[in-house]
Structure formats: structure tokens, C-alpha cells
Write a protein that holds these residues in place. Structure first.
Motif, PDB file in Angstrom:
ATOM      1  N   LEU A   1       3.488   6.080 -14.476  1.00  0.00           N
ATOM      2  CA  LEU A   1       2.495   5.513 -13.570  1.00  0.00           C
ATOM      3  C   LEU A   1       1.573   4.518 -14.268  1.00  0.00           C
ATOM      4  N   GLU A   2       1.431   4.668 -15.582  1.00  0.00           N
ATOM      5  CA  GLU A   2       0.571   3.710 -16.280  1.00  0.00           C
ATOM      6  C   GLU A   2       1.175   2.309 -16.285  1.00  0.00           C
ATOM      7  N   ASN A   3       2.470   2.217 -15.931  1.00  0.00           N
ATOM      8  CA  ASN A   3       3.117   0.908 -15.852  1.00  0.00           C
ATOM      9  C   ASN A   3       3.065   0.310 -14.448  1.00  0.00           C
ATOM     10  N   MET A   4       2.312   0.943 -13.557  1.00  0.00           N
ATOM     11  CA  MET A   4       2.183   0.400 -12.208  1.00  0.00           C
ATOM     12  C   MET A   4       1.591  -1.010 -12.285  1.00  0.00           C
ATOM     13  N   PRO A   5       2.272  -1.989 -11.684  1.00  0.00           N
ATOM     14  CA  PRO A   5       1.778  -3.371 -11.769  1.00  0.00           C
ATOM     15  C   PRO A   5       0.489  -3.568 -10.979  1.00  0.00           C
ATOM     16  N   GLU A   6      -0.188  -4.636 -11.277  1.00  0.00           N
ATOM     17  CA  GLU A   6      -1.365  -4.997 -10.495  1.00  0.00           C
ATOM     18  C   GLU A   6      -0.924  -5.357  -9.076  1.00  0.00           C
ATOM     19  N   PRO A   7      -1.706  -4.984  -8.063  1.00  0.00           N
ATOM     20  CA  PRO A   7      -1.307  -5.284  -6.683  1.00  0.00           C
ATOM     21  C   PRO A   7      -1.221  -6.778  -6.420  1.00  0.00           C
TER      22      PRO A   7
ATOM     23  N   VAL B   1      -9.124  -2.142  -4.560  1.00  0.00           N
ATOM     24  CA  VAL B   1     -10.092  -1.068  -4.335  1.00  0.00           C
ATOM     25  C   VAL B   1      -9.461   0.052  -3.523  1.00  0.00           C
ATOM     26  N   TYR B   2      -8.552  -0.318  -2.617  1.00  0.00           N
ATOM     27  CA  TYR B   2      -7.928   0.670  -1.754  1.00  0.00           C
ATOM     28  C   TYR B   2      -6.532   1.089  -2.224  1.00  0.00           C
ATOM     29  N   CYS B   3      -5.793   0.201  -2.857  1.00  0.00           N
ATOM     30  CA  CYS B   3      -4.397   0.554  -3.172  1.00  0.00           C
ATOM     31  C   CYS B   3      -4.157   0.809  -4.649  1.00  0.00           C
ATOM     32  N   SER B   4      -5.216   0.879  -5.453  1.00  0.00           N
ATOM     33  CA  SER B   4      -5.061   1.273  -6.852  1.00  0.00           C
ATOM     34  C   SER B   4      -5.801   2.582  -7.122  1.00  0.00           C
ATOM     35  N   THR B   5      -5.921   3.392  -6.116  1.00  0.00           N
ATOM     36  CA  THR B   5      -6.599   4.680  -6.231  1.00  0.00           C
ATOM     37  C   THR B   5      -5.659   5.717  -6.841  1.00  0.00           C
ATOM     38  N   PRO B   6      -6.201   6.754  -7.464  1.00  0.00           N
ATOM     39  CA  PRO B   6      -5.351   7.791  -8.057  1.00  0.00           C
ATOM     40  C   PRO B   6      -4.786   8.774  -7.043  1.00  0.00           C
ATOM     41  N   HIS B   7      -5.191   8.638  -5.785  1.00  0.00           N
ATOM     42  CA  HIS B   7      -4.692   9.521  -4.734  1.00  0.00           C
ATOM     43  C   HIS B   7      -4.342   8.678  -3.507  1.00  0.00           C
ATOM     44  N   PRO B   8      -3.358   9.109  -2.724  1.00  0.00           N
ATOM     45  CA  PRO B   8      -3.144   8.455  -1.433  1.00  0.00           C
ATOM     46  C   PRO B   8      -4.268   8.822  -0.480  1.00  0.00           C
ATOM     47  N   PRO B   9      -4.420   8.093   0.626  1.00  0.00           N
ATOM     48  CA  PRO B   9      -5.485   8.429   1.580  1.00  0.00           C
ATOM     49  C   PRO B   9      -5.294   9.824   2.163  1.00  0.00           C
ATOM     50  N   LYS B  10      -6.375  10.380   2.649  1.00  0.00           N
ATOM     51  CA  LYS B  10      -6.335  11.637   3.395  1.00  0.00           C
ATOM     52  C   LYS B  10      -6.593  11.331   4.862  1.00  0.00           C
TER      53      LYS B  10
ATOM     54  N   GLN C   1       0.833  -1.199   0.000  1.00  0.00           N
ATOM     55  CA  GLN C   1       0.000   0.000   0.000  1.00  0.00           C
ATOM     56  C   GLN C   1       0.872   1.255   0.000  1.00  0.00           C
ATOM     57  N   LEU C   2       1.878   1.256   0.856  1.00  0.00           N
ATOM     58  CA  LEU C   2       2.726   2.435   0.999  1.00  0.00           C
ATOM     59  C   LEU C   2       3.490   2.728  -0.286  1.00  0.00           C
ATOM     60  N   VAL C   3       4.060   1.700  -0.900  1.00  0.00           N
ATOM     61  CA  VAL C   3       4.809   1.899  -2.143  1.00  0.00           C
ATOM     62  C   VAL C   3       3.895   2.470  -3.223  1.00  0.00           C
ATOM     63  N   ARG C   4       2.707   1.941  -3.337  1.00  0.00           N
ATOM     64  CA  ARG C   4       1.794   2.365  -4.401  1.00  0.00           C
ATOM     65  C   ARG C   4       1.266   3.777  -4.136  1.00  0.00           C
ATOM     66  N   TRP C   5       0.871   4.065  -2.904  1.00  0.00           N
ATOM     67  CA  TRP C   5       0.388   5.409  -2.591  1.00  0.00           C
ATOM     68  C   TRP C   5       1.494   6.447  -2.750  1.00  0.00           C
ATOM     69  N   ALA C   6       2.729   6.055  -2.428  1.00  0.00           N
ATOM     70  CA  ALA C   6       3.852   7.001  -2.527  1.00  0.00           C
ATOM     71  C   ALA C   6       4.030   7.503  -3.956  1.00  0.00           C
ATOM     72  N   GLN C   7       3.695   6.662  -4.936  1.00  0.00           N
ATOM     73  CA  GLN C   7       3.891   7.071  -6.325  1.00  0.00           C
ATOM     74  C   GLN C   7       2.886   8.129  -6.772  1.00  0.00           C
ATOM     75  N   HIS C   8       1.916   8.432  -5.925  1.00  0.00           N
ATOM     76  CA  HIS C   8       0.973   9.506  -6.222  1.00  0.00           C
ATOM     77  C   HIS C   8       1.257  10.749  -5.375  1.00  0.00           C
ATOM     78  N   MET C   9       2.393  10.753  -4.681  1.00  0.00           N
ATOM     79  CA  MET C   9       2.835  11.942  -3.960  1.00  0.00           C
ATOM     80  C   MET C   9       3.694  12.787  -4.901  1.00  0.00           C
ATOM     81  N   PRO C  10       3.859  14.072  -4.618  1.00  0.00           N
ATOM     82  CA  PRO C  10       4.479  14.978  -5.599  1.00  0.00           C
ATOM     83  C   PRO C  10       5.825  14.525  -6.146  1.00  0.00           C
TER      84      PRO C  10
END
Length: 736
Positions: free
Chosen positions: A546-552, A558-567, A373-382
Motif C-alpha cells: 500500500l505504500e506504493n499507492m500512486p498519487e491520485p 483529501v477524500y481518496c487518500s484516506t487510510p479507511h474507505p468511507p463509512k 475513488q473506488l479503486v483506492r478505497w478498495a485497497q483498504h478493504m480486507p
């Protein structure tokens, strides 16, 4: 009541107050200009509307788009300029048009200065019962970025100064650990997955998986020399899955490719930081448990503090600041990796360059879900930060690479440089015969043992006189289950060695471009101009798309393939980023609180006695740990309403965590009949709730579709306490 609201309301999103004020003045200035000078030219109105819209649109671009000021952006600017010229030419009163233009320019300049003042000074919000100061993260967006001027960001002189400082640090570490071969064995080759930090191994993102150039891979050509300096008596476990010595040719080729992917991301991270005209500070942030917090030591001796002191001279030479943020939290609040990864963008600055994760004693199986989760969400940080995992222990022959789950993460997320370092594994790889010592009742990894077999104290401990009791204290490898200063030092040194090696590789490539007259910006930043002009001419080292992000592999898509990290809104301390959820309203019954944190809280007895004897206020401050439980609470009736960030909610997850204790949520929330939750005035049924993601948290809403809720334009979550004897303490609110 308004004063109470101001005190309880979390920090505004970024520079909300300053920006609102700036835009207010901008609007007023534009309206006044129109009112005073406008003569009815439709073309002028269209010109002004278009330029204002373009400016606002550009301000909302993310960092990647800002750096990629493409020909399209330039064309838009030229078109607006042309429209302005045509409008002036067609005006019935040219004098009025000149006045209008001058007024607009003057107003925009004045407001731009106001805006910059707001961004530069930030906002601090004080709260009753403690202080929550969320640093404001300046926007990295700047529509004035000029690609032709980027080369001036890092001059040749600065580059040489940075290389000298970096080389001096590598030389220091090589000498300290008994030579280059042994230093690399301990600090580089002992990581869970393999790095390749030799010149010329950087992977172009145009290369495919079948890259066959293995000439530079020692593991391929000289399998027996991979872990030079490692104790020969240590036998490899039969099930180490990431072991080049037992790989087929196809597996070796794939392993080589993953090494290049991993190292390319490392080098790219360093180069982008050095060249970014809007970045003046490199940021590393740690989320974790009491190990990360540095408990049973002075905060000064935590690995984060050591790493910051070690790396600062290198980044100072590059004319950059360095901050290593320590958001480690002790277990007393009931938190774990399961809930804290959801709050990464508030616990740490959203614009960190590297994220560290450390929850050694909490991970009892299944933790690969949170790491993924952390690795995937991090890729949507600036800044698309790398994620590196610190393990407090580790095996003699592998840093937990005998786990199929770990190896799967290493391989899957190699393009994003995911990796792990284990303290004990690093020490074993130096060749010291710990096993024989343990057989003779000498356990250097036991509690309060002094000396790791290579050194008897830290490097900064060596500078103290022999009769200073602090010198001996700094030589402890493990205080108990928590590492001591000497144990933390090898972790700090491993991170420093790898990062600075990547920085040196980045400097080499940047200098090559300088010498050839190439635009040093285009190689590293994702621009359509760069992609079109450079393909087939030189390597493209932009971030992996980011389009090359692998499937989890492990986490719920549902939670870790979102376009934004959690708030998240995290009331505990410390936090280094702004809260992602605002309070809409609150009654007087609620109050903020934090547990008191004295200077000797979670400082070992030995150091506490040493600094009590010194009676030095400066050292009291250096020893003080940052973490403290906290929340917003009420003992009676009361309502607090949270304004959920609808635009960032794609999954529909809503979670609330309470304090304090690992299993407190069941009694405080689920079994509390006096506690009611409403979403847009609709009662959320507790029968549909469950404990998630940790036992101190309750999932109020699993998702929009599953729970029959639809995403609305505005979503207000109200927490109502109707009375009773149960105290309610909210520590986190999380949405996704």
C-alpha cells in the motif's frame, strides 16, 4: 420507546451483540477465577493481564497481519508461555496456581465456543415498514492460524479437481465461441486494457518497471496477431492510446510491464482465496445502475446471476462457495455513481474479492473521479479487491481506450488490476460484420433484436424446447438501453474466462511449490519470514504494498487518500454488508420504509406474460429484482441522532442524502427552514453546505480543518425536524 429504538437502529457492527456478550462472560469468568483462587501473586496478575491484552490485540489485527504470523508474534507467544511458567514456579501455593490456570483455560474455552456460535449465526435486525437484514461479516482474524498447517487447506486432490473443473469451463467457452483464438479475442483481448494470461508471465513485485523479458508478449513480437478473430474491416481509431501496434519500443516495454502487473494481481487474488484457511466463499460484488440490477429482464438473467451459475462448479471443486452480489440500483431513487461509491463497504460485503462497477448511462464526463475513488478505497478493504468496470455499450475497435482519462486509470492502477469490459466491443472482436448489417438496416444492438450474429439464444436457452417462448426471449441482445440475456451472457463469460484463467495460473504455481516441498503459504501472503527467506530464490507474489499507492490523478486526495474507505448507512435495498454508522437515539416520529417490490417490477413485458402464464411461484421468486428505494422518514416533528464512527473519520466529511429524485436535496434540505442539523449540539450553518457528491445529497461538513471543526472523541450528528409540511426522507448518511 426501547422497542421502537430496537426496530429503528441499524444492524450492529459485525457481531456486536454476540461479541459483547462473549466478552462479558469472559470478564466475569476471569474475575470469578481470580476471586476464588487468587492468593496474591503479582506475577500471576501480570501473566493474566498480558495474555488477555495479547489476545485482544491479535483479534484486532487485520487480515494481512493475521496471515503474517511472524517470528515476532511467535516470540510473544513463547514469552507469555514462559511468563506463565515462571509465575507458577514462584507462586506461594502451587495448588492454587493450578486451579487458577485450569479455571482460566476452562473459562476461555467456554467463551470461545460462545464467541464462535455468535460469529457463525450472525445477527438479523428487523425494522418496521420493511426489513433491513444486514448479513454479519465474520471476522477473518484468527490468532490460531498455523502456517505449518496451511498446506492442508488445498490438498493435491482438491487442486486437481479444481483444475479439471476450470479447464472444462475454459474448453466449454472456447467451443461455444468458435475456438480458442476467437474466444480469447472476444473475452480477453477486447478488454480496455491488456491481460496476459499465458503461463510464466507473472510479475514478481521485486521486479522494476524496466522488466525487459518480452518473449511472451504477442503484441510485441507479432503486433498484427493481438486481436485474432477481430473483423479486419474495422479500422483502428487514430487516437487509441492503448494500442501496441502504434507504440514506440519504450511504450511497448511499459505496456508489457502493466500487463504483467495486472495479471499478477489477478493470479494473486485467486491464490489467496484458495489458500486462505479462514475463507470458505469467494465473493464478487457489483455496484451500479439499472444495467447492473438487470432491469427489463428477470433477475435470473442479469449478468451477475449468469456469472454465479457459470463459476459455481469451479469453486465447488475447490470446496468453496461462490456469491455474486448484485447491489445494482435503478435510477428512480435518484442515486448515481457519485454517491454510491461512498457506500461500497455496506452495499457490498466488506470482504469481497472482486468489485464490479457499472454506471454506463450516468457517466457524462468526469466519472474517472469516482472510479479512482473506488479503486483506492478498495485497497483498504480486507481482501484488497480488484475493481472491474462493465460498460453496457462500447466501440467496434476499442472498449473506450480512446479516452486519455481511461488509459491513465488503466496504467496508474495496473498493479491493482483495474480494467473494463464493454459488451459491444467483445461482440465486435469476434469478427461478425455488424457494420455491413447496420448499413442494410439490420441492427443487432437495437431494441429487442434476437441473436448477436453468433448465437440466437443463451446457452441455457438452448436447453429449452423450440416452442418455449422463453427460448426466444433469452436471445435478446438489448431489451432497450438495457442489455438482454444474450448481451449479458458475453459479459458474464468475459469475467468468467479471465478469472478462471487466473485461477489456473495460480494452481500451476501452487502445485510447483507443493512438488518442491516449499511452504505454499509464503509465496502469496505478506510475511516478513517469507520476504527474507525467499528473495532471490523464487518470485514473491504478495499483494502490491500500500505504500506504493500512486498519487491520485483525478480525485481529491483529501477524500481518496484516506487510510479507511468511507463509512455509510444506506437505507435502500439491497445491502450485503453491515452499516458503518449507528443510530444513537430516535424519536417516535421517524419510521423506516421501503417501496414495495413485486415480482414483476422492472421485468420486461414478454417475460412477465410468460411467467404469469406459467403461474410458477419459484419463477416469480427468480424474477424478482432486489433493488428498492427506502429511507427513514418523518412528516412532522422529530429528532434522530447518529453516532459517527470517529475512529474511521480522517477527512471530516459528513454527507446526508435524501429520497427520492435526482435533485430533491435542494428543496428537502437546503431550502427547508424546519430542518436543522447539529454536530455535538452545535448548529451546522446551511450557508456553508453544498450539493455533494450528487444532487440528492448535501455536504454538511467538508472537512475538519476547512470548516473549523476538530475531531472529538465522540461526535453525534442530530437531524431535527421542527414541523412544517415538507416530508423528510433520509436515504444515506456518509462520513469519511
Amino acid at each position: 420507546m426501547e422497542d421502537v429504538w430496537r426496530n429503528l437502529r441499524p444492524a450492529p457492527k459485525e457481531n456486536e451483540h454476540e461479541l459483547d456478550e462473549a466478552y462479558t462472560y469472559l470478564t466475569m469468568g476471569l474475575l470469578n477465577a481470580i476471586d476464588e483462587f487468587f492468593t496474591g501473586s503479582t506475577a500471576e496478575v501480570e501473566m493474566m493481564s498480558a495474555s488477555t491484552a495479547a489476545q485482544r490485540l491479535n483479534e484486532l489485527q487485520d487480515e494481512e497481519e493475521t496471515f503474517g504470523l511472524t517470528e515476532k508474534s511467535s516470540a510473544n507467544s513463547r514469552q507469555l508461555s514462559s511468563s506463565s511458567s515462571n509465575s507458577s514456579g514462584s507462586s506461594k501455593d502451587s495448588g492454587t496456581s493450578v486451579k487458577l490456570l485450569l479455571s482460566l483455560v476452562g473459562g476461555i474455552i467456554a467463551i470461545y465456543m460462545t464467541y464462535q456460535y455468535g460469529v457463525g449465526n450472525g445477527v438479523k435486525v428487523n425494522s418496521s415498514g420493511g426489513s433491513i437484514n444486514h448479513p454479519v461479516i465474520p471476522s477473518t482474524d484468527d490468532t490460531s492460524t498455523n502456517l505449518d498447517a496451511v498446506s492442508q487447506t488445498l490438498t493435491k486432490e482438491t487442486l486437481h479437481d479444481t483444475r479439471q473443473a476450470a479447464t472444462e469451463l475454459i474448453d466449454l467457452l472456447n467451443n461455444y465461441y468458435g475456438g480458442e483464438n476467437q474466444a480469447k479475442a472476444m473475452l480477453v483481448e477486447s478488454w480496455q486494457a491488456h491481460w496476459n494470461l499465458e503461463k510464466g508471465v507473472i510479475l514478481s513485485y521485486n521486479d522494476g518497471i524496466n522488466d525487459q523479458n518480452n518473449d511472451d508478449d504477442d503484441a510485441v513480437n507479432n503486433p498484427g496477431e493481438r486481436a485474432l478473430g477481430k473483423k479486419k474491416a474495422v479500422k483502428k481509431a487514430k487516437n487509441i492510446l492503448n494500442d501496441p501496434d502504434n507504440m514506440s519500443p519504450e511504450e511497448l516495454s511499459q505496456n508489457h510491464h502493466h500487463k504483467k502487473e495486472r495479471s499478477t494481481k489477478l493470479v494473486t487474488t485467486m491464490a489467496r482465496a484458495l489458500l486462505n484457511p479462514e475463507q470458505s466463499e469467494f465473493k464478487i460484488g457489483t455496484i451500479g445502475s439499472s444495467v447492473a440490477a438487470g432491469h427489463d429482464n428477470c433477475h435470473y438473467d442479469s449478468y451477475e446471476s449468469q456469472l454465479e451459475r457459470t463459476l459455481k462448479p469451479v469453486f465447488a471443486a475447490a470446496k468453496m462457495g461462490l456469491q455474486v452480489q448484485n447491489a445494482g440500483e435503478g435510477g428512480g431513487c435518484g442515486d448515481s455513481h457519485k454517491n454510491q461509491v461512498f457506500c461500497v463497504t455496506q452495499n457490498l460485503s466488506p470482504d469481497v474479492d472482486i468489485i464490479h462497477y457499472s454506471w454506463t448511462y450516468f457517466e457524462k464526463g468526469g466519472a474517472e473521479e469516482q472510479r479512482e475513488q473506488l479503486v483506492r478505497w478498495a485497497q483498504h478493504m480486507p481482501r484488497r479487491p480488484m475493481v472491474h468496470h462493465l460498460v453496457a455499450r462500447g466501440k467496434a475497435n476499442t472498449c473506450d481506450a480512446d479516452s486519455a482519462e481511461n488509459v491513465e486509470l488503466d496504467r496508474t492502477y495496473a498493479p491493482f488490476a483495474y480494467n473494463a469490459f464493454c459488451i459491444q466491443t467483445g461482440l465486435y472482436f469476434g469478427g461478425h460484420d455488424y457494420d455491413t448489417e447496420i448499413a442494410n438496416d439490420i441492427n443487432r444492438f437495437g431494441w429487442q433484436h434476437h441473436g448477436d450474429g453468433y448465437h440466437n439464444t443463451t446457452r441455457y436457452g438452448e436447453e429449452l424446447p423450440d416452442d418455449d417462448p422463453r427460448k426466444e426471449s433469452l436471445g435478446v441482445v438489448y431489451r432497450n438501453w438495457h442489455p438482454g440475456p444474450l448481451g449479458f451472457q458475453i459479459a458474464s463469460d468475459a469475467f468468467a474466462y479471465v478469472y478462471v484463467s487466473g485461477l489456473l495460473l495460480a494452481l500451476d504455481t501452487i502445485e510447483e511449490d507443493m512438488d518442491s516441498g516449499a511452504n505454499i503459504f509464503e509465496r502469496w501472503f505478506d510475511t516478513s519470514v517469507g520476504r527474507r527467506d525467499l528473495v532471490g530464490q523464487r518470485q514473491l507474489l504478495q499483494l502490491p504494498p500500500l505504500e506504493n499507492m500512486p498519487e491520485p490523478r483525478f480525485c481529491d486526495p483529501v477524500y481518496c487518500s484516506t487510510p479507511h474507505p468511507p463509512k455509510c448507512l444506506n437505507y435502500e435495498l439491497p445491502t450485503f454488508g453491515p452499516s458503518g454508522i449507528n443510530v444513537d437515539s430516535v424519536t417516535d416520529d421517524w419510521s423506516l420504509w421501503h417501496e414495495p417490490n413485486k415480482w414483476n417490477y422492472m421485468v420486461g413485458k414478454v417475460d412477465t406474460a410468460i411467467f404469469k402464464n406459467k403461474n410458477d411461484p419459484e419463477w416469480f421468486e427468480k424474477c424478482t429484482h432486489l433493488d428498492a428505494c427506502g429511507g427513514i422518514r418523518t412528516n412532522g416533528k422529530g429528532t434522530i441522532v447518529y453516532d459517527l464512527p470517529v475512529e474511521q473519520m480522517t477527512a471530516g466529511l459528513v454527507v446526508i442524502c435524501v429520497c427520492c429524485g435526482k435533485k430533491i436535496a435542494e428543496s428537502m434540505v437546503l431550502n427547508n427552514d424546519n430542518l436543522v442539523f447539529k454536530l455535538n449540539d452545535r448548529i451546522l450553518e446551511k450557508s456553508s453546505m453544498d450539493l455533494y457528491p450528487a444532487d440528492k445529497c448535501v455536504r454538511l461538513l467538508k472537512g475538519f480543518e476547512e470548516d473549523g471543526y476538530e475531531k472529538e472523541e465522540k461526535m453525534l450528528l442530530s437531524v431535527e425536524v421542527l414541523g412544517g409540511d415538507t416530508e423528510v426522507k433520509i436515504s444515506h448518511v456518509i462520513v469519511l
